[in-house]
Design a protein around this motif. Structure first.
Motif, short mmCIF file in Angstrom:
data_model
loop_
_atom_site.label_atom_id
_atom_site.label_comp_id
_atom_site.label_asym_id
_atom_site.label_seq_id
_atom_site.Cartn_x
_atom_site.Cartn_y
_atom_site.Cartn_z
N GLY A 70 48.80 19.64 52.61
CA GLY A 70 49.36 19.00 53.78
C GLY A 70 48.41 18.09 54.54
N TRP A 71 48.97 17.54 55.60
CA TRP A 71 48.25 16.63 56.49
C TRP A 71 47.99 17.32 57.82
N GLN A 72 46.98 16.83 58.52
CA GLN A 72 46.72 17.36 59.85
C GLN A 72 47.91 17.06 60.75
N MET A 73 48.22 18.02 61.59
CA MET A 73 49.43 17.95 62.41
C MET A 73 49.16 17.22 63.73
N PRO A 74 50.19 17.02 64.56
CA PRO A 74 50.05 16.15 65.74
C PRO A 74 48.96 16.59 66.70
N LEU A 75 48.65 15.70 67.62
CA LEU A 75 47.62 15.93 68.64
C LEU A 75 47.83 17.28 69.31
N GLY A 76 46.76 18.02 69.46
CA GLY A 76 46.84 19.35 70.05
C GLY A 76 46.85 20.45 69.01
N SER A 77 46.97 20.04 67.72
CA SER A 77 46.92 21.01 66.63
C SER A 77 45.49 21.10 66.10
N ALA A 78 45.33 21.85 65.02
CA ALA A 78 44.00 22.07 64.46
C ALA A 78 43.41 20.79 63.87
N LYS A 79 42.08 20.69 63.95
CA LYS A 79 41.34 19.65 63.25
C LYS A 79 40.76 20.26 61.98
N GLU B 149 37.46 14.81 44.50
CA GLU B 149 38.25 15.64 43.59
C GLU B 149 37.34 16.32 42.57
N GLN B 150 36.34 15.60 42.08
CA GLN B 150 35.42 16.18 41.08
C GLN B 150 34.32 17.01 41.72
N ASN B 151 34.09 16.83 43.00
CA ASN B 151 33.02 17.54 43.70
C ASN B 151 33.57 18.07 45.03
N PRO B 152 34.44 19.07 44.97
CA PRO B 152 35.09 19.54 46.20
C PRO B 152 34.11 20.16 47.18
N GLY B 153 34.45 20.05 48.47
CA GLY B 153 33.62 20.62 49.52
C GLY B 153 34.29 21.80 50.19
N ARG B 154 33.60 22.34 51.17
CA ARG B 154 34.13 23.50 51.90
C ARG B 154 35.08 23.03 53.01
N ILE B 155 36.23 23.70 53.11
CA ILE B 155 37.23 23.35 54.11
C ILE B 155 36.93 24.11 55.39
N GLU B 156 36.85 23.37 56.52
CA GLU B 156 36.56 23.98 57.82
C GLU B 156 37.60 23.53 58.84
N VAL B 157 37.85 24.38 59.82
CA VAL B 157 38.90 24.15 60.83
C VAL B 157 38.32 24.36 62.22
N SER B 158 38.77 23.52 63.17
CA SER B 158 38.35 23.67 64.56
C SER B 158 39.52 23.44 65.49
N TRP B 159 39.71 24.34 66.44
CA TRP B 159 40.62 24.17 67.57
C TRP B 159 40.60 25.43 68.42
N PRO B 160 41.16 25.41 69.61
CA PRO B 160 41.12 26.60 70.47
C PRO B 160 41.94 27.78 69.94
N GLY B 161 42.71 27.56 68.87
CA GLY B 161 43.51 28.65 68.31
C GLY B 161 42.75 29.56 67.37
N ASP C 254 31.89 24.71 66.68
CA ASP C 254 33.33 24.85 66.88
C ASP C 254 34.10 24.99 65.56
N TRP C 255 33.40 24.92 64.43
CA TRP C 255 34.07 24.86 63.13
C TRP C 255 34.02 26.20 62.41
N TRP C 256 35.17 26.54 61.83
CA TRP C 256 35.31 27.80 61.09
C TRP C 256 35.43 27.52 59.60
N GLY C 257 34.62 28.21 58.79
CA GLY C 257 34.69 28.06 57.34
C GLY C 257 35.80 28.92 56.77
N THR C 258 36.77 28.29 56.12
CA THR C 258 37.92 29.03 55.58
C THR C 258 37.59 29.81 54.32
#
Length: 528
Positions: free
Chosen positions: A353-362, A375-387, A406-410
């Motif tokens: 998916g895509w990042q959702m509207p303003l006020g949602s997670a980054k 695609e050949q060298n994937p990185g770590r997915i991280e998320v930031s928001w007050p939720g 502020d970033w969380w490693g998934t």
């Protein structure tokens, strides 16, 4: 009160599940709630409620918990057989300012004992069935008191005996203190206890409040999510504040599910990906149990494109849509995307998916080796928001180790396409050398072999990629069909075929890959 007013109040003051039923009753007390089972704690109330009746039940049970000795700020572990009363009792505990700790009924006794010890002598709210399962534990040492939903056992307090207890004024917990504690799926060892606050629970409603606003009329919502999961808190809050009649489901057998959908005609279904996979055969049912469904929704794991396509084509609603959300207990909803009837079968199952509207997670993808994630060298997915969840209970250091400011490693790896779509390729811990994405291979082979009910690629001896397969009704798989379907993936070893019932799963039906490797280590070594 309008639902939008109640929602704005939650965004300001936080989501307190102990107050939610009364708040929803103020919005529309006549909104119906239908159960497909009786409540263990109050079987006499039947299977057809209203929100006003729910609010009364929560107030009654809160009084009984207080009479049983539970007090504000105390922890109360809820561990009993699957039943919607788990959510109702959690609301009741919250209403008196206690902190419900929701443990999956699928956890074994040793795990429950370890988590009770971690919480440090909480109250335990359970049933007679689980007391038998936990009989080997020293509950008198591990808990403050043991409360049962009904029946009588030595050294326990029965809620059934406390009917008519004096009502208690509701307690509002601080917005940034623990409100509900759930746990991680346990795919990699002892589950972590995830602490949610009123603020984080309220913020997580934002993305799907907008989604539900797309629905032009009130329709029945069928919810099939583990009652102990943090997602169930959000799903029930959204449905009730939107005044949508709810079908709250415990049953998963496809024949029973078909009857429920034919009787209740849901316009929206929210369920686990693996539940929807188990139900996709109903798309061929001549009674058309999915005909009324305009919206399918699923979180937890990415779902196979073939499953989405079958479900969408079985709907008779114009513009039917499957909305997938990628997230986890610690972060809530992170990204999402919609799929439609004529294109779902062509979807890349790794595009979550895509990042959702303003006020949602980054969301960001961080390099693992200093080079730009691709695609050949994937990185770590991280998320930031007050939720983001506040902490792991009694494991602050473990929580801190997983945060970068502020970033969380998934724990997942992936990349962004040039169009901004997040592709999730694998859990980092599950990556196999020479395999770009086990999940992608699973998607593609499953789409080619409808006789498969599950496919899980795990490491064998020497890190070989070994497919573990299950088939519908455990029927044998034609070796020639397997070779043809897997021809694009020469890195795969020969498959290991096991009965569906032997797949170790979490409470949300995720396959416990490490447990599967351990269970099959002799076979996996032989095949590699």
């Amino acid at each position: 009160m309008k639902g939008s007013v109640a929602y704005r109040s939650i965004q300001k003051r936080g989501l307190h599940i102990g107050l939610l039923p009364a708040l929803a009753a103020a919005v529309n007390g006549a909104t119906p709630i239908t159960l497909d089972h009786d409540l263990d704690v109050l079987p006499e109330v039947g299977r057809h409620l209203t929100v006003s009746r729910l609010a009364e039940l929560v107030d009654d049970l809160a009084a009984r918990l207080w009479a049983a000795g539970v007090r504000t700020d105390e922890h109360i572990v809820l561990h009993k057989r699957p039943n919607a009363d788990v959510w109702v009792l959690a609301c009741a505990a919250s209403r008196i300012g206690a902190v419900p700790v929701m443990l999956s009924p699928s956890l074994d006794a040793a795990t429950v004992g370890a988590l009770l010890e971690r919480v440090n002598r909480p109250n335990l709210l359970t049933d007679e069935h689980k007391l038998d399962v936990l009989s080997g534990l020293p509950l008198a040492e591990l808990t403050r008191r043991v409360i049962t939903v009904s029946g009588e056992r030595p050294q326990t307090i029965s809620l059934g005996k406390l009917a008519g207890s004096p009502r208690i004024k509701p307690v509002v917990r601080p917005i940034d203190e623990a409100a509900v504690i759930t746990h991680t799926s346990g795919t990699t060892g002892l589950p972590k206890l995830v602490v949610h606050t009123p603020r984080t629970q309220g913020i997580r409603l934002k993305p799907q409040w907008r989604l539900l606003s797309l629905m032009r009329k009130r329709e029945n919502v069928a919810i099939h999510i583990p009652f102990v999961h943090s997602r169930n808190v959000a799903a029930m809050a959204l449905a009730l504040l939107k005044e949508m009649p709810v079908l709250l489901m415990n049953e998963s057998d496809p024949d029973t599910v078909a009857e429920l959908f034919l009787q209740n005609r849901p316009g929206l279904i929210e369920a686990l990906p693996n539940s929807l996979m188990a139900w996709e055969g109903l798309s061929d049912d001549p009674r058309k149990p999915f005909a009324s469904v305009k919206y399918f929704s699923s979180t937890f794991d990415a779902i196979h494109p073939g499953t989405m396509s079958k479900l969408l084509k079985s709907s008779e609603r114009r513009g039917a849509m499957f909305f997938q959300i990628y997230g986890q207990s610690e972060v809530g909803p992170a990204v999402g995307r919609a799929y439609f009837r004529n294109s779902a079968h062509k979807a890349n199952g790794r595009c979550v998916g895509w990042q959702m509207p303003l006020g949602s997670a980054k969301v960001r993808v961080v390099s693992r080796d200093g080079n730009r994630p691709t695609e050949q060298n994937p990185g770590r997915i991280e998320v930031s928001w007050p939720g983001l969840a506040k902490t792991y209970f009694a494991e602050q250091e473990r929580y801190d180790d997983n945060r970068d400011g502020d970033w969380w490693g998934t724990g997942d790896v992936g990349y962004f396409t040039r169009f901004g779509c997040l592709h999730m390729l694998d859990r980092e811990i599950d990556m196999i050398p020479g395999v770009r994405s086990s999940l992608e291979i699973e998607d593609r082979v499953l789409s080619r072999l409808p006789e498969l009910s599950e496919l899980v690629i795990v490491p064998g001896a020497g890190s070989a990629a070994v497919p573990v397969i299950c088939t519908h009704d455990d029927r044998p798989l034609d070796p020639g069909r397997w070779r043809s379907a897997a021809a694009d993936f020469p890195q795969l070893a020969d498959p290991v075929h096991i009965p569906q019932a032997e797949l170790p799963r979490t409470g949300t039906l995720k396959v416990q890959r490490l447990a599967l490797v351990e269970r099959l280590k002799d076979q996996l070594g032989d095949r590699a």
